[in-house]
Design a protein around this motif. Structure first.
Motif, PDB file in Angstrom:
ATOM      1  N   VAL A  67      39.645 -29.968   4.029  1.00 15.59           N
ATOM      2  CA  VAL A  67      41.095 -29.909   4.234  1.00 15.59           C
ATOM      3  C   VAL A  67      41.762 -31.095   3.541  1.00 15.59           C
ATOM      4  CG1 VAL A  67      42.947 -29.898   5.939  1.00 15.59           C
ATOM      5  CG2 VAL A  67      40.831 -28.668   6.414  1.00 15.59           C
ATOM      6  N   MET A  68      41.139 -32.261   3.626  1.00 18.78           N
ATOM      7  CA  MET A  68      41.675 -33.445   2.958  1.00 18.78           C
ATOM      8  C   MET A  68      41.805 -33.219   1.446  1.00 18.78           C
ATOM      9  SD  MET A  68      42.343 -36.159   4.854  1.00 18.78           S
ATOM     10  CE  MET A  68      41.892 -37.156   6.261  1.00 18.78           C
ATOM     11  N   GLU A  69      40.840 -32.503   0.882  1.00 18.39           N
ATOM     12  CA  GLU A  69      40.858 -32.228  -0.561  1.00 18.39           C
ATOM     13  C   GLU A  69      41.695 -31.007  -0.904  1.00 18.39           C
ATOM     14  OE1 GLU A  69      36.606 -32.028  -1.434  1.00 18.39           O
ATOM     15  OE2 GLU A  69      36.824 -33.964  -2.459  1.00 18.39           O
ATOM     16  N   LYS A  70      42.369 -30.448   0.104  1.00 23.45           N
ATOM     17  CA  LYS A  70      43.257 -29.292  -0.072  1.00 23.45           C
ATOM     18  C   LYS A  70      42.512 -28.038  -0.514  1.00 23.45           C
ATOM     19  CE  LYS A  70      47.251 -32.203  -1.123  1.00 23.45           C
ATOM     20  NZ  LYS A  70      47.714 -32.150   0.272  1.00 23.45           N
ATOM     21  N   LYS A  71      41.228 -27.962  -0.189  1.00 24.98           N
ATOM     22  CA  LYS A  71      40.479 -26.735  -0.424  1.00 24.98           C
ATOM     23  C   LYS A  71      40.733 -25.719   0.684  1.00 24.98           C
ATOM     24  CE  LYS A  71      36.699 -29.000  -2.940  1.00 24.98           C
ATOM     25  NZ  LYS A  71      35.236 -29.276  -2.956  1.00 24.98           N
ATOM     26  N   LEU A 128      42.046 -40.594   4.135  1.00 24.53           N
ATOM     27  CA  LEU A 128      42.710 -41.526   5.049  1.00 24.53           C
ATOM     28  C   LEU A 128      43.442 -42.618   4.281  1.00 24.53           C
ATOM     29  CD1 LEU A 128      39.832 -41.846   7.673  1.00 24.53           C
ATOM     30  CD2 LEU A 128      42.093 -40.880   8.118  1.00 24.53           C
ATOM     31  N   SER A 129      42.859 -43.057   3.187  1.00 21.59           N
ATOM     32  CA  SER A 129      43.505 -44.089   2.372  1.00 21.59           C
ATOM     33  C   SER A 129      44.806 -43.578   1.767  1.00 21.59           C
ATOM     34  CB  SER A 129      42.547 -44.544   1.269  1.00 21.59           C
ATOM     35  OG  SER A 129      43.129 -45.549   0.472  1.00 21.59           O
ATOM     36  N   ARG A 130      44.835 -42.308   1.392  1.00 21.96           N
ATOM     37  CA  ARG A 130      46.078 -41.734   0.853  1.00 21.96           C
ATOM     38  C   ARG A 130      47.174 -41.696   1.906  1.00 21.96           C
ATOM     39  NH1 ARG A 130      42.400 -38.395  -2.148  1.00 21.96           N
ATOM     40  NH2 ARG A 130      42.363 -36.831  -0.477  1.00 21.96           N
ATOM     41  N   TRP A 131      46.788 -41.673   3.186  1.00 19.56           N
ATOM     42  CA  TRP A 131      47.766 -41.740   4.278  1.00 19.56           C
ATOM     43  C   TRP A 131      48.112 -43.192   4.637  1.00 19.56           C
ATOM     44  CZ3 TRP A 131      44.918 -37.847   8.013  1.00 19.56           C
ATOM     45  CH2 TRP A 131      45.142 -36.538   7.553  1.00 19.56           C
ATOM     46  N   GLU A 154      46.051 -45.225   5.837  1.00 19.48           N
ATOM     47  CA  GLU A 154      45.219 -45.603   6.987  1.00 19.48           C
ATOM     48  C   GLU A 154      43.999 -46.351   6.458  1.00 19.48           C
ATOM     49  OE1 GLU A 154      46.018 -45.301  10.028  1.00 19.48           O
ATOM     50  OE2 GLU A 154      47.700 -43.887   9.962  1.00 19.48           O
ATOM     51  N   HIS A 155      44.266 -47.480   5.799  1.00 17.06           N
ATOM     52  CA  HIS A 155      43.196 -48.205   5.111  1.00 17.06           C
ATOM     53  C   HIS A 155      42.168 -48.772   6.084  1.00 17.06           C
ATOM     54  CE1 HIS A 155      45.482 -47.653   1.518  1.00 17.06           C
ATOM     55  NE2 HIS A 155      46.458 -48.485   1.868  1.00 17.06           N
ATOM     56  N   GLU A 156      42.628 -49.260   7.214  1.00 15.91           N
ATOM     57  CA  GLU A 156      41.703 -49.891   8.164  1.00 15.91           C
ATOM     58  C   GLU A 156      40.684 -48.887   8.695  1.00 15.91           C
ATOM     59  OE1 GLU A 156      41.808 -52.423  12.367  1.00 15.91           O
ATOM     60  OE2 GLU A 156      43.674 -51.945  11.313  1.00 15.91           O
ATOM     61  N   ILE A 157      41.153 -47.686   9.063  1.00 18.65           N
ATOM     62  CA  ILE A 157      40.230 -46.660   9.567  1.00 18.65           C
ATOM     63  C   ILE A 157      39.279 -46.215   8.463  1.00 18.65           C
ATOM     64  CG2 ILE A 157      40.060 -44.359  10.587  1.00 18.65           C
ATOM     65  CD1 ILE A 157      42.763 -44.756  11.843  1.00 18.65           C
ATOM     66  N   THR A 160      38.186 -51.479  -4.099  1.00 18.16           N
ATOM     67  CA  THR A 160      38.760 -51.646  -5.434  1.00 18.16           C
ATOM     68  C   THR A 160      40.007 -50.785  -5.610  1.00 18.16           C
ATOM     69  OG1 THR A 160      36.549 -52.073  -6.329  1.00 18.16           O
ATOM     70  CG2 THR A 160      38.279 -51.482  -7.899  1.00 18.16           C
ATOM     71  N   VAL A 161      39.938 -49.543  -5.122  1.00 12.34           N
ATOM     72  CA  VAL A 161      41.084 -48.637  -5.234  1.00 12.34           C
ATOM     73  C   VAL A 161      42.273 -49.176  -4.447  1.00 12.34           C
ATOM     74  CG1 VAL A 161      41.932 -46.343  -4.622  1.00 12.34           C
ATOM     75  CG2 VAL A 161      39.680 -46.598  -5.662  1.00 12.34           C
ATOM     76  N   ILE A 162      42.017 -49.651  -3.234  1.00  9.89           N
ATOM     77  CA  ILE A 162      43.107 -50.169  -2.397  1.00  9.89           C
ATOM     78  C   ILE A 162      43.735 -51.399  -3.028  1.00  9.89           C
ATOM     79  CG2 ILE A 162      43.640 -51.202  -0.156  1.00  9.89           C
ATOM     80  CD1 ILE A 162      41.479 -49.418   1.068  1.00  9.89           C
ATOM     81  N   GLU A 163      42.905 -52.291  -3.557  1.00 11.99           N
ATOM     82  CA  GLU A 163      43.432 -53.507  -4.185  1.00 11.99           C
ATOM     83  C   GLU A 163      44.251 -53.181  -5.421  1.00 11.99           C
ATOM     84  OE1 GLU A 163      43.425 -56.594  -3.163  1.00 11.99           O
ATOM     85  OE2 GLU A 163      42.413 -55.989  -1.318  1.00 11.99           O
ATOM     86  N   SER A 164      43.792 -52.206  -6.204  1.00 12.54           N
ATOM     87  CA  SER A 164      44.542 -51.829  -7.407  1.00 12.54           C
ATOM     88  C   SER A 164      45.885 -51.205  -7.048  1.00 12.54           C
ATOM     89  CB  SER A 164      43.719 -50.861  -8.259  1.00 12.54           C
ATOM     90  OG  SER A 164      43.452 -49.664  -7.540  1.00 12.54           O
ATOM     91  N   GLU A 165      45.920 -50.434  -5.951  1.00 11.69           N
ATOM     92  CA  GLU A 165      47.183 -49.843  -5.509  1.00 11.69           C
ATOM     93  C   GLU A 165      48.158 -50.914  -5.037  1.00 11.69           C
ATOM     94  OE1 GLU A 165      46.115 -47.063  -2.525  1.00 11.69           O
ATOM     95  OE2 GLU A 165      45.478 -45.500  -3.937  1.00 11.69           O
ATOM     96  N   ARG A 166      47.638 -51.951  -4.413  1.00  9.56           N
ATOM     97  CA  ARG A 166      48.501 -53.035  -3.944  1.00  9.56           C
ATOM     98  C   ARG A 166      49.045 -53.867  -5.105  1.00  9.56           C
ATOM     99  NH1 ARG A 166      44.852 -55.167   1.215  1.00  9.56           N
ATOM    100  NH2 ARG A 166      45.417 -53.456   2.640  1.00  9.56           N
TER     101      ARG A 166
END
Length: 372
Positions: free
Chosen positions: A279-283, A327-330, A332-335, A356-362
């Motif tokens: 569901v997260m991947e919209k399949k 969850l990161s797209r929402w 909800e990085h900590e979870i 790495t993805v979270i840091e690059s987004e920030r």
């Protein structure tokens, strides 16, 4: 007319001499007659009751209660009514005029606190009657659907009590929402207890694999007076707690399990998390409210991280990675990070990638601001 073996047992037992030294014989006979009667295709307890009530007066209440249990064997409507009575007796009912809980509730309301006096009309609390009858329910899978529906209904009712009459938003008072969440947890606890008592491991497996996914995939009509953000949040929260508690009761949260139980637990949890990841991947598209969906996923993963971290290590890293990215797209990085951290050494690579993805987004917003 009774089946021949049962008629012979009744004829033999009814001739027993009634004295204190033979009480144990009547106790054994009563259980035998009850089990035989519950296995017959037609109701036999009324016939047995009429015979025994004439012989042993003190058995009258026992016969009445045993006879009342036979209706739950194949009548789904009666099962649904009994489950609703269990919820009402434990959680209370909402009085429209006073908006307060009325009638006795809690454990005493569910299981009863008194024994019927001799000669009085027999009364059995709904929880006690359910515990005595649940193993005889023919369509036990039906219990799952009813309990999930009742948990949803009571969660909406809790939100209706604690939301503003003219507003569709949550009250600003955090303590009010906290109390509602605690009450929703009680609703889910009751549902999990009744569900595990009725069907055990098989019913919990179906809850993970079929019932909850179907609940998420289906759309539900919510009453207008409870159509609030709070109702959707409490729905997702209560359902996540129902699922995690049911699994914890049946499988436990540790590593020391029989081989068969361990493999069933890991397979069942992985199937459910695979569904969430797809569901997260919209399949797969869910039809429930987006707030309910997001709350359910965040709460269920959060409960696993804090209450059952061992479960996470039994899931494939690829599934954990998909969930964490969703969850990161929402935001909800900590979870998301906690989920991969609990995945053990096998998930360390995925954890490093997510960091790495979270840091690059920030860093991206600050880079864009420097361009201007």
């Amino acid at each position: 007319m009774l089946p021949l073996p049962m008629a012979a047992l009744v004829s033999l037992s009814i001739t027993f001499k009634l004295d204190k030294s033979l009480e144990y014989m009547h106790a054994i006979t009563g259980a035998a007659l009850e089990n035989c009667a519950s296995g017959c295709p037609w109701p036999s307890m009324p016939i047995i009751g009429s015979l025994w009530a004439q012989k042993v007066r003190r058995w009258h209440n026992f016969i009445v209660v045993s006879g009342s249990r036979s209706v739950f064997r194949q009548n789904n409507e009666s099962v649904a009514q009994l489950l609703r009575s269990c919820f009402t007796s434990f959680l209370g009912t909402l009085s429209v005029s006073t908006s307060k809980l009325t009638s006795e509730c809690g454990v005493n309301g569910l299981l009863g606190s008194t024994i019927t006096a001799p000669g009085a009309y027999p009364y059995v609390s709904p929880g006690f009657l359910f515990l005595r009858s649940c193993r005889n329910i023919h369509n036990v899978q039906y219990v799952n659907d009813i309990i999930v529906g009742l948990v949803t209904e009571y969660s909406n009712e809790l939100a209706g009590r604690r939301s503003d009459a003219g507003s569709r938003h949550i009250k600003s008072n955090e303590s009010s929402l906290s109390l509602a969440a605690q009450s929703a947890k009680e609703v889910a606890t009751l549902g999990a207890s009744l569900l595990c008592a009725a069907g055990g491991m098989l019913l919990v497996q179906e809850l993970y694999k079929e019932t909850i996914p179907t609940w998420l995939l289906s759309s539900r009509d919510v009453k207008k007076n409870n159509d609030s953000v709070a109702s959707y949040i409490l729905e997702g929260y209560a359902m996540a707690y129902l699922l995690i508690l049911s699994g914890s009761i049946i499988w436990g949260v540790g590593t020391k399990l029989p081989p068969g139980t361990f493999s069933r637990r890991s397979r069942t949890i992985e199937v459910h998390l695979d569904f969430l990841a797809e569901v997260m991947e919209k399949k797969i598209s869910v039809s429930c409210n987006p707030i309910t969906w997001k709350t359910y996923v965040c709460c269920f993963v959060g409960f696993m991280v804090s209450l059952a971290p061992v479960w996470i290590q039994e899931v494939r890293v690829d599934t954990l990675k998909k969930l964490a990215l969703g969850l990161s797209r929402w935001n909800e990085h900590e979870i998301a990070l906690s989920l991969l951290h609990r995945g053990g050494l096998a998930a360390m690579g995925a954890l490093a990638e997510l960091v790495t993805v979270i840091e690059s987004e920030r860093m991206l917003p600050s880079s864009l601001s420097n361009l201007y």
